[in-house]
Design a protein around this motif. Sequence first.
Motif, PDB file in Angstrom:
ATOM      1  N   UNK A   2       8.578  -4.273  -1.344  1.00 30.21           N
ATOM      2  CA  UNK A   2       7.423  -4.429  -2.202  1.00 30.21           C
ATOM      3  C   UNK A   2       6.933  -3.063  -2.637  1.00 30.21           C
ATOM      4  N   UNK A   3       6.103  -3.041  -3.625  1.00 34.04           N
ATOM      5  CA  UNK A   3       5.519  -1.794  -4.089  1.00 34.04           C
ATOM      6  C   UNK A   3       4.485  -1.330  -3.079  1.00 34.04           C
ATOM      7  N   UNK A   4       4.650  -0.110  -2.574  1.00 27.47           N
ATOM      8  CA  UNK A   4       3.738   0.401  -1.552  1.00 27.47           C
ATOM      9  C   UNK A   4       2.300   0.434  -2.061  1.00 27.47           C
ATOM     10  N   UNK A   5       2.119   0.612  -3.373  1.00 27.53           N
ATOM     11  CA  UNK A   5       0.768   0.691  -3.922  1.00 27.53           C
ATOM     12  C   UNK A   5      -0.013  -0.596  -3.722  1.00 27.53           C
ATOM     13  N   UNK A   6       0.704  -1.701  -3.513  1.00 25.66           N
ATOM     14  CA  UNK A   6       0.034  -2.974  -3.301  1.00 25.66           C
ATOM     15  C   UNK A   6      -0.729  -2.986  -1.980  1.00 25.66           C
ATOM     16  N   UNK A   7      -0.416  -2.049  -1.078  1.00 22.77           N
ATOM     17  CA  UNK A   7      -1.037  -2.036   0.238  1.00 22.77           C
ATOM     18  C   UNK A   7      -1.907  -0.800   0.462  1.00 22.77           C
ATOM     19  N   UNK A   8      -2.281  -0.137  -0.599  1.00 21.96           N
ATOM     20  CA  UNK A   8      -3.057   1.091  -0.451  1.00 21.96           C
ATOM     21  C   UNK A   8      -4.384   0.855   0.251  1.00 21.96           C
ATOM     22  N   UNK A   9      -4.972  -0.333   0.035  1.00 24.51           N
ATOM     23  CA  UNK A   9      -6.284  -0.628   0.626  1.00 24.51           C
ATOM     24  C   UNK A   9      -6.171  -1.417   1.913  1.00 24.51           C
ATOM     25  N   UNK A  10      -4.998  -1.322   2.590  1.00 27.40           N
ATOM     26  CA  UNK A  10      -4.772  -2.073   3.816  1.00 27.40           C
ATOM     27  C   UNK A  10      -5.811  -1.729   4.875  1.00 27.40           C
ATOM     28  N   UNK A  11      -6.480  -2.759   5.463  1.00 29.64           N
ATOM     29  CA  UNK A  11      -7.480  -2.492   6.492  1.00 29.64           C
ATOM     30  C   UNK A  11      -6.883  -2.166   7.849  1.00 29.64           C
ATOM     31  N   UNK A  12      -5.559  -2.333   8.005  1.00 28.08           N
ATOM     32  CA  UNK A  12      -4.949  -2.157   9.315  1.00 28.08           C
ATOM     33  C   UNK A  12      -4.716  -0.719   9.710  1.00 28.08           C
ATOM     34  N   UNK A  13      -4.651   0.179   8.719  1.00 27.80           N
ATOM     35  CA  UNK A  13      -4.390   1.586   9.015  1.00 27.80           C
ATOM     36  C   UNK A  13      -5.600   2.406   8.593  1.00 27.80           C
ATOM     37  N   UNK A  14      -6.167   3.133   9.521  1.00 30.27           N
ATOM     38  CA  UNK A  14      -7.359   3.921   9.244  1.00 30.27           C
ATOM     39  C   UNK A  14      -7.040   5.393   9.451  1.00 30.27           C
ATOM     40  N   UNK A  15      -7.900   6.238   8.951  1.00 32.40           N
ATOM     41  CA  UNK A  15      -7.689   7.676   9.056  1.00 32.40           C
ATOM     42  C   UNK A  15      -7.658   8.100  10.522  1.00 32.40           C
ATOM     43  N   UNK A  16      -6.691   8.914  10.880  1.00 28.53           N
ATOM     44  CA  UNK A  16      -6.563   9.382  12.261  1.00 28.53           C
ATOM     45  C   UNK A  16      -5.471   8.673  13.029  1.00 28.53           C
ATOM     46  N   UNK A  17      -5.010   7.510  12.524  1.00 25.87           N
ATOM     47  CA  UNK A  17      -3.911   6.811  13.178  1.00 25.87           C
ATOM     48  C   UNK A  17      -2.592   7.525  12.895  1.00 25.87           C
ATOM     49  N   UNK A  18      -1.748   7.643  13.913  1.00 24.59           N
ATOM     50  CA  UNK A  18      -0.412   8.191  13.731  1.00 24.59           C
ATOM     51  C   UNK A  18       0.548   7.017  13.555  1.00 24.59           C
ATOM     52  N   UNK A  19       1.015   6.818  12.331  1.00 29.54           N
ATOM     53  CA  UNK A  19       1.911   5.708  12.036  1.00 29.54           C
ATOM     54  C   UNK A  19       3.331   6.113  12.415  1.00 29.54           C
ATOM     55  N   UNK A  20       3.892   5.454  13.414  1.00 32.78           N
ATOM     56  CA  UNK A  20       5.242   5.759  13.883  1.00 32.78           C
ATOM     57  C   UNK A  20       6.278   5.056  13.029  1.00 32.78           C
ATOM     58  N   UNK A  21       6.016   3.803  12.689  1.00 38.01           N
ATOM     59  CA  UNK A  21       6.936   3.057  11.830  1.00 38.01           C
ATOM     60  C   UNK A  21       6.142   2.078  10.985  1.00 38.01           C
ATOM     61  N   UNK A  22       6.687   1.762   9.819  1.00 37.15           N
ATOM     62  CA  UNK A  22       6.010   0.864   8.889  1.00 37.15           C
ATOM     63  C   UNK A  22       7.050   0.031   8.158  1.00 37.15           C
ATOM     64  N   UNK A  23       6.912  -1.284   8.211  1.00 37.73           N
ATOM     65  CA  UNK A  23       7.834  -2.194   7.558  1.00 37.73           C
ATOM     66  C   UNK A  23       7.044  -3.177   6.716  1.00 37.73           C
ATOM     67  N   UNK A  24       7.526  -3.436   5.507  1.00 39.17           N
ATOM     68  CA  UNK A  24       6.847  -4.422   4.681  1.00 39.17           C
ATOM     69  C   UNK A  24       7.863  -5.142   3.816  1.00 39.17           C
ATOM     70  N   UNK A  25       7.526  -6.377   3.454  1.00 37.69           N
ATOM     71  CA  UNK A  25       8.436  -7.202   2.674  1.00 37.69           C
ATOM     72  C   UNK A  25       7.887  -8.608   2.572  1.00 37.69           C
TER      73      UNK A  25
END
Length: 280
Positions: free
Chosen positions: A69-92
């Motif tokens: 999917x287009x990553x821009x579709x999830x720009x406002x995702x509430x699940x990731x906030x500033x300060x979180x270290x994202x180790x892996x990210x999968x979407x589809x």
Amino acid sequence: MTKLFERKTCFIMNLLKKSYLAFILIILLTVLQTGCATTEAEFQTDRNKNSNMKNSILHDVIVTPSEALDENEFESSPGIVEGDLVISLYYGNIDTVDGKVLYKIATKQMGEDRYVIDLEFYDNNSKELTQQLSYTLRDDFMPETVHNPLETADVNNDGSYDIIIDLGIYGKIKLALCYIYDPNQKGYIQLTGFDELMTPHYNAGYIYEELRGEFNEYGRNKYRVDGTKLVLVASLHATYGGSPNPIYTEKVLIDGKMVTTKKNVSAKEIDIKEWGCSLP
């Protein structure tokens, strides 16, 4: 005069041969040194990669059979906030009996020894968030041991694809997490007990668990998923070092009870197809 000429000729030929051999030897030494230097450089690079693997961020990885999917579709995702270290990210997206569902699954490091997996599901048409789940990983979770991050399969054969997440190595076993689509709730729920299985894997409608007892004892449990429940339907125990070698004992679920159907038999008396085409 002739003999003198022959001696001079032999002397010159021997000198040329020695020079030629010396030239070849120099070339071989140069190649070997270059090869050793290259190998050492590659080894050092790989070693550095491995040492930094745990701290690396694997971002925006698309896992088949997911559709990107287009990553821009999830720009406002509430699940990731500033300060979180994202180790892996999968979407589809994933097929269910209620239509396609969009998903976004992120593994995050919240602190030095605190890891969580956040799962978000979206409406396929409006892209609105419809469900949000979170799973807290163990303190000694090792991201670098996750080799098969995300698998989608209809594990309960109900027409909806379910999600299996690799949780990495724990001691001598691998752990995993499973979420089942529940049409009654129109969302995903955690399959209870799946994250406690030892090295589970899905194959042709069943989930197999690899067991290890004493130094010469191995086993395998076979499960089916009935709706949203994990049901043990058979178990196989193997002991090595006896006669025949190994010796197998098989139990099968019959009328709600585990019944011993074969005891202390050889491998040829076990139906290998019933055990995922391999035996412990």
